[in-house]
Design an enzyme around this catalytic site. Structure first.
Site, PDB file in Angstrom:
ATOM      1  N   HIS A 138      37.871  53.046  51.466  1.00  0.00           N
ATOM      2  CA  HIS A 138      37.313  51.786  52.137  1.00  0.00           C
ATOM      3  C   HIS A 138      35.577  51.639  51.985  1.00  0.00           C
ATOM      4  O   HIS A 138      35.117  51.416  52.710  1.00  0.00           O
ATOM      5  CB  HIS A 138      37.356  51.935  53.677  1.00  0.00           C
ATOM      6  CG  HIS A 138      38.930  51.707  53.774  1.00  0.00           C
ATOM      7  ND1 HIS A 138      39.817  51.098  53.164  1.00  0.00           N
ATOM      8  CD2 HIS A 138      39.768  52.258  55.023  1.00  0.00           C
ATOM      9  CE1 HIS A 138      41.063  51.254  53.575  1.00  0.00           C
ATOM     10  NE2 HIS A 138      41.212  51.604  54.643  1.00  0.00           N
ATOM     11  N   HIS A 210      40.869  44.747  57.704  1.00  0.00           N
ATOM     12  CA  HIS A 210      41.646  45.822  58.194  1.00  0.00           C
ATOM     13  C   HIS A 210      42.085  45.609  59.484  1.00  0.00           C
ATOM     14  O   HIS A 210      41.915  46.485  60.258  1.00  0.00           O
ATOM     15  CB  HIS A 210      40.862  47.108  58.143  1.00  0.00           C
ATOM     16  CG  HIS A 210      41.513  48.297  57.932  1.00  0.00           C
ATOM     17  ND1 HIS A 210      42.704  48.839  58.877  1.00  0.00           N
ATOM     18  CD2 HIS A 210      41.535  49.425  56.890  1.00  0.00           C
ATOM     19  CE1 HIS A 210      43.284  49.881  58.535  1.00  0.00           C
ATOM     20  NE2 HIS A 210      42.593  50.222  57.125  1.00  0.00           N
ATOM     21  N   GLU A 347      47.065  45.010  54.768  1.00  0.00           N
ATOM     22  CA  GLU A 347      45.754  44.758  53.863  1.00  0.00           C
ATOM     23  C   GLU A 347      46.213  44.409  52.760  1.00  0.00           C
ATOM     24  O   GLU A 347      46.504  45.267  51.724  1.00  0.00           O
ATOM     25  CB  GLU A 347      45.139  46.195  53.911  1.00  0.00           C
ATOM     26  CG  GLU A 347      44.796  46.973  55.458  1.00  0.00           C
ATOM     27  CD  GLU A 347      44.693  48.293  55.230  1.00  0.00           C
ATOM     28  OE1 GLU A 347      43.830  48.675  54.491  1.00  0.00           O
ATOM     29  OE2 GLU A 347      45.672  49.046  55.668  1.00  0.00           O
TER      30      GLU A 347
HETATM   31  C1  GLA Z   1      44.054  52.474  55.412  1.00  0.00           C
HETATM   32  C2  GLA Z   1      44.550  53.848  54.718  1.00  0.00           C
HETATM   33  C3  GLA Z   1      45.029  54.624  55.732  1.00  0.00           C
HETATM   34  C4  GLA Z   1      43.892  54.901  56.636  1.00  0.00           C
HETATM   35  C5  GLA Z   1      43.629  53.439  57.340  1.00  0.00           C
HETATM   36  C6  GLA Z   1      42.393  53.980  58.277  1.00  0.00           C
HETATM   37  O1  GLA Z   1      45.265  51.792  55.858  1.00  0.00           O
HETATM   38  O2  GLA Z   1      45.614  53.482  53.714  1.00  0.00           O
HETATM   39  O3  GLA Z   1      45.222  55.796  55.048  1.00  0.00           O
HETATM   40  O4  GLA Z   1      42.651  55.616  56.062  1.00  0.00           O
HETATM   41  O5  GLA Z   1      43.146  52.786  56.368  1.00  0.00           O
HETATM   42  O6  GLA Z   1      42.579  55.108  59.067  1.00  0.00           O
END
Ligand code: GLA
Length: 382
Positions: A138, A210, A347
């Site tokens: 991210h 997110h 997402e």
């Molecule tokens: C995304 C990732 C997950 C986790 C979340 C945040 O969805 O794929 O594995 O890292 O973000 O916790």
């Protein structure tokens, strides 16, 4: 004399009626055009943070702040018209400055993982900030979710435009990247997100949002009874570090098949190697239909409230995540504790680790070019 008095009176009446039609009389309350509302929400590193409220005529309300472009709350009616906030998060800015798993945030430069925080572009290897075991997740340690964006209300569109300029080399990524994200609340009770970015050097970009959704209302238990449909025949299986193996696997005959609506909890406990790797669902789906065109790709239905969320996107993929890492350590809005599976994320994105997977749709953005994508979350009840 009388005649001219009469004529004068007539002219006066005419003029008044004319002026009535040309000066804008305030429209009746219902027809008032909806306008974004701005208020101060605190500051981060001395930079003021603003909170914008976007409302739809039907009553949906989204509050978004300039810190991280975070969707702070999202209120939608259920089948009886009762409103609830369906997004996890915090009541004030302070909560968002603690460690939390990207509640409501804009994610960049690269949503999801890049293996070992490394990739090659035009023959040069770039080393990124790693923040998820050996991998970059991210956008790194200080991704776009922790930046203060410049906000501008778009009254005509009932929207909010956010801009962030990420410097060349930030978190290891090449190129000065100028990103503009526009949030709009439409008359269809949609939260529409338009992403655009330009760079002055070739780079990679993968932008997403997110938000953690619970259509019963945030903090109202888990999402296992939510019914989900995803228009995808395939998903990208992962290794134990949640890095895609590079394969596209058919969902047919697996717990990953959501081509018809199924309760999220129906198969989440099955003994399946991929579910084990993700501690539940935490996988990228290869969406059907042509990437680049805005098409409906998923629908979530919550039976007890009747709330429905439809997801449309131009992106080729969507990460379906069931809040597997939520562990009750974040005290959220109204003091609610968010346990495992308290929410789901959809997402929309390019596939994880694309810079190292030549076979995946490219996330490269060339100098001088502009990337653009759109995702919309539409709310209703039945
Ligand atoms: C995304 C990732 C997950 C986790 C979340 C945040 O969805 O794929 O594995 O890292 O973000 O916790």
């Amino acid at each position: 004399m009388r005649r001219s008095a009469c004529a004068c009176a007539l002219i006066l009446v005419f003029l008044t009626s004319c002026s009535n039609t040309t000066t804008e009389a305030p429209p009746p309350a219902k027809a008032q055009p909806l306008r974004p509302m701005k208020q101060a929400f605190g500051s981060v590193d001395g930079k003021p943070v603003d909170l914008y409220t976007l409302t739809s005529a039907k009553g949906m309300e989204a509050r978004i702040m300039t810190y991280g472009g975070i969707v702070v709350s999202l209120k939608t009616p259920d089948r009886t018209g009762t409103m609830a906030d369906v997004a996890l998060g915090f009541d004030s800015l302070d909560g968002y400055l603690t460690t939390h798993p990207y509640f409501g945030a804009l994610i960049g430069r690269y949503g999801n993982r890049i293996a070992k925080g490394r990739f090659k572009l035009n023959g040069t290897e770039y080393k990124l900030a790693t923040n998820n075991g050996p991998n970059a997740l991210h956008g790194g340690r200080k991704g776009f979710d922790k930046a203060v964006w410049t906000g501008r209300a778009l009254p005509e569109a009932n929207g909010l435009e956010l801009t962030y300029i990420s410097r060349d080399g930030e978190e290891g990524y090449p190129g000065t990247l100028t990103t503009t994200v526009t949030y709009t609340v439409t008359g269809e009770d949609e939260l529409r997100i338009d992403y655009a970015a330009t760079t002055d050097k070739d780079t990679v970009v993968n932008l997403t949002n997110h938000t953690y959704f619970n259509l019963k209302g945030q903090g109202e238990g888990d999402i296992l009874a939510h019914q989900l449909a995803i228009d995808a025949d395939r998903f990208t299986p992962v290794d134990s570090g949640l890095i895609p193996t590079g394969k596209r696997q058919a969902v047919e005959g697996t717990p990953f098949d959501f081509r018809k609506p199924v309760a999220i909890g129906a198969r989440i406990g099955e003994s399946d190697a991929q579910l084990k790797a993700g501690k539940g669902y935490d996988h990228n789906y290869v969406l059907n239909g042509a990437a680049g065109t805005l098409r409906k790709v998923a629908e979530v239905y919550e039976p007890s409230t009747g709330r429905v969320m439809e997801v449309s996107t131009t992106e080729p993929g969507v990460q379906f995540y069931t809040g597997n890492f939520l562990d009750g350590s974040n005290k959220g809005k109204g003091g609610k504790v968010y346990g495992q599976r308290a929410a789901l994320c959809l997402e929309t994105q390019h596939f994880p680790d694309s810079p190292n997977k030549p076979d995946f749709p490219s996330t490269m953005l060339k100098a001088g070019e502009r990337m653009q994508s759109t995702t919309a979350y539409r709310f209703s009840a039945r």
